[in-house]
Design a protein around this motif. Sequence first.
Motif, PDB file in Angstrom:
ATOM      1  N   UNK A 114       0.813  -1.224   0.000  1.00 15.15           N
ATOM      2  CA  UNK A 114       0.000   0.000   0.000  1.00 15.15           C
ATOM      3  C   UNK A 114       0.845   1.272   0.000  1.00 15.15           C
ATOM      4  N   UNK A 115       1.855   1.332   0.884  1.00 12.79           N
ATOM      5  CA  UNK A 115       2.673   2.555   0.982  1.00 12.79           C
ATOM      6  C   UNK A 115       3.385   2.837  -0.340  1.00 12.79           C
ATOM      7  N   UNK A 116       3.865   1.772  -0.982  1.00 10.65           N
ATOM      8  CA  UNK A 116       4.581   1.945  -2.252  1.00 10.65           C
ATOM      9  C   UNK A 116       3.611   2.420  -3.332  1.00 10.65           C
ATOM     10  N   UNK A 117       2.408   1.800  -3.364  1.00 12.05           N
ATOM     11  CA  UNK A 117       1.409   2.195  -4.369  1.00 12.05           C
ATOM     12  C   UNK A 117       0.998   3.663  -4.181  1.00 12.05           C
ATOM     13  N   UNK A 118       0.780   4.038  -2.893  1.00 12.18           N
ATOM     14  CA  UNK A 118       0.326   5.406  -2.609  1.00 12.18           C
ATOM     15  C   UNK A 118       1.388   6.431  -3.001  1.00 12.18           C
ATOM     16  N   UNK A 119       2.645   6.115  -2.706  1.00 11.83           N
ATOM     17  CA  UNK A 119       3.727   7.048  -3.055  1.00 11.83           C
ATOM     18  C   UNK A 119       3.865   7.148  -4.573  1.00 11.83           C
ATOM     19  N   UNK A 120       3.787   5.991  -5.242  1.00  8.52           N
ATOM     20  CA  UNK A 120       3.909   6.021  -6.704  1.00  8.52           C
ATOM     21  C   UNK A 120       2.811   6.909  -7.300  1.00  8.52           C
ATOM     22  N   UNK A 121       1.575   6.685  -6.825  1.00 11.47           N
ATOM     23  CA  UNK A 121       0.439   7.453  -7.365  1.00 11.47           C
ATOM     24  C   UNK A 121       0.635   8.958  -7.130  1.00 11.47           C
ATOM     25  N   UNK A 122       1.052   9.286  -5.897  1.00 10.78           N
ATOM     26  CA  UNK A 122       1.270  10.699  -5.547  1.00 10.78           C
ATOM     27  C   UNK A 122       2.287  11.348  -6.489  1.00 10.78           C
ATOM     28  N   UNK A 123       3.405  10.648  -6.710  1.00 12.79           N
ATOM     29  CA  UNK A 123       4.475  11.223  -7.530  1.00 12.79           C
ATOM     30  C   UNK A 123       4.133  11.202  -9.019  1.00 12.79           C
ATOM     31  N   UNK A 124       3.445  10.158  -9.456  1.00 17.46           N
ATOM     32  CA  UNK A 124       3.066  10.099 -10.875  1.00 17.46           C
ATOM     33  C   UNK A 124       2.150  11.269 -11.214  1.00 17.46           C
ATOM     34  N   UNK A 125       1.224  11.589 -10.293  1.00 13.98           N
ATOM     35  CA  UNK A 125       0.271  12.681 -10.549  1.00 13.98           C
ATOM     36  C   UNK A 125       0.917  14.070 -10.463  1.00 13.98           C
ATOM     37  N   UNK A 126       2.081  14.164  -9.821  1.00 14.17           N
ATOM     38  CA  UNK A 126       2.707  15.483  -9.607  1.00 14.17           C
ATOM     39  C   UNK A 126       3.158  16.101 -10.930  1.00 14.17           C
ATOM     40  N   UNK A 127       3.011  17.426 -11.031  1.00 16.12           N
ATOM     41  CA  UNK A 127       3.529  18.151 -12.198  1.00 16.12           C
ATOM     42  C   UNK A 127       5.031  18.391 -12.042  1.00 16.12           C
ATOM     43  N   UNK A 128       5.477  18.471 -10.792  1.00 15.93           N
ATOM     44  CA  UNK A 128       6.886  18.711 -10.510  1.00 15.93           C
ATOM     45  C   UNK A 128       7.226  18.172  -9.125  1.00 15.93           C
ATOM     46  N   UNK A 129       8.518  17.969  -8.887  1.00 18.08           N
ATOM     47  CA  UNK A 129       8.962  17.381  -7.612  1.00 18.08           C
ATOM     48  C   UNK A 129      10.134  18.193  -7.068  1.00 18.08           C
ATOM     49  N   UNK A 130      10.113  18.404  -5.751  1.00 13.57           N
ATOM     50  CA  UNK A 130      11.271  18.979  -5.054  1.00 13.57           C
ATOM     51  C   UNK A 130      11.859  17.833  -4.236  1.00 13.57           C
ATOM     52  N   UNK A 131      13.137  17.555  -4.413  1.00 10.68           N
ATOM     53  CA  UNK A 131      13.766  16.505  -3.608  1.00 10.68           C
ATOM     54  C   UNK A 131      14.793  17.146  -2.682  1.00 10.68           C
ATOM     55  N   UNK A 132      14.591  16.929  -1.374  1.00  9.09           N
ATOM     56  CA  UNK A 132      15.522  17.430  -0.355  1.00  9.09           C
ATOM     57  C   UNK A 132      16.252  16.233   0.233  1.00  9.09           C
ATOM     58  N   UNK A 133      17.556  16.228   0.095  1.00  6.01           N
ATOM     59  CA  UNK A 133      18.322  15.106   0.648  1.00  6.01           C
ATOM     60  C   UNK A 133      19.314  15.592   1.703  1.00  6.01           C
ATOM     61  N   UNK A 134      19.544  14.792   2.736  1.00  3.01           N
ATOM     62  CA  UNK A 134      20.695  15.076   3.590  1.00  3.01           C
ATOM     63  C   UNK A 134      21.947  14.596   2.868  1.00  3.01           C
ATOM     64  N   UNK A 135      23.090  15.204   3.181  1.00  4.94           N
ATOM     65  CA  UNK A 135      24.339  14.587   2.700  1.00  4.94           C
ATOM     66  C   UNK A 135      24.766  13.582   3.755  1.00  4.94           C
ATOM     67  N   UNK A 136      24.784  12.311   3.359  1.00  2.23           N
ATOM     68  CA  UNK A 136      25.270  11.244   4.234  1.00  2.23           C
ATOM     69  C   UNK A 136      26.461  10.585   3.548  1.00  2.23           C
ATOM     70  N   UNK A 137      27.590  10.592   4.204  1.00  2.00           N
ATOM     71  CA  UNK A 137      28.787   9.938   3.672  1.00  2.00           C
ATOM     72  C   UNK A 137      29.053  10.315   2.217  1.00  2.00           C
ATOM     73  N   UNK A 138      29.044  11.623   1.990  1.00  2.00           N
ATOM     74  CA  UNK A 138      29.362  12.184   0.667  1.00  2.00           C
ATOM     75  C   UNK A 138      28.379  11.817  -0.431  1.00  2.00           C
ATOM     76  N   UNK A 139      27.132  11.552  -0.082  1.00  3.75           N
ATOM     77  CA  UNK A 139      26.159  11.180  -1.121  1.00  3.75           C
ATOM     78  C   UNK A 139      24.749  11.508  -0.655  1.00  3.75           C
TER      79      UNK A 139
END
Length: 183
Positions: free
Chosen positions: A52-77
């Motif tokens: 369910x969680x994977x399906x819900x996330x996929x649906x949310x992102x597929x429907x999005x017009x754009x995405x902002x991705x915020x990442x921490x830097x962990x071990x240089x990546x």
Amino acid sequence: MNIVVVNGSPRANGRTRFLAKQIADSNNFTNLDLAFEQVPLYNGEAEQKEIEAVKAIRELLVKADGIVICTPEYNNAMSGALKNLVELLGSEPFKKKPISLLAVAGGGKGGINALNSMRTVIRGVYGNALPKQLVLDPVDFENDTVVKPEAFAKVAEVIDELKEYVQKEILYKEYIESNSVSK
Ligand SMILES: Cc1cc2nc3c(=O)[nH]c(=O)nc-3n(C[C@H](O)[C@H](O)[C@H](O)COP(=O)(O)O)c2cc1C
């Protein structure tokens, strides 16, 4: 304009999480918070797509017009949590989509490695990672929870670029539809 902001920090008190929330709240975007999503470690089995969680996330992102991705830097990546999410979802939610990248680092001149690794990964799923990007350090936060106004003004520049690209995409799609032109 349907934009989803992804927090890539698995830590409930991660600065990246507060950055993502602040961007979502101040722009009326949807927040996808990997500190609380119950997603499994990718194992390549088809059943994972039906969780369910994977399906819900996929649906949310597929429907999005754009995405902002915020990442921490962990071990240089970028974080493992974010990379795992991309592996779980594949290219469908990202393909041809405008995507803004931001990183939060520890303050020792880090952050660029997280951005570069994320840019490479997003290219690998055919996302359109936009040119503007930003690193925030602990000094850019008040009480480790709120991005200071001067720093948030720089965040807003990154988000404005995304809005511009998303608006162009929307107008383009409307034009294609109204003229029945095939892409
Ligand atoms: C496992 C781990 C590895 C880290 N590695 C780096 C690093 O390579 N470079 C850096 O600038 N900061 C590093 N940091 C500090 C984080 O970037 C910092 O905590 C920042 O706030 C983003 O993480 P957060 O959103 O989880 O707070 C690391 C932190 C952790 C927990």
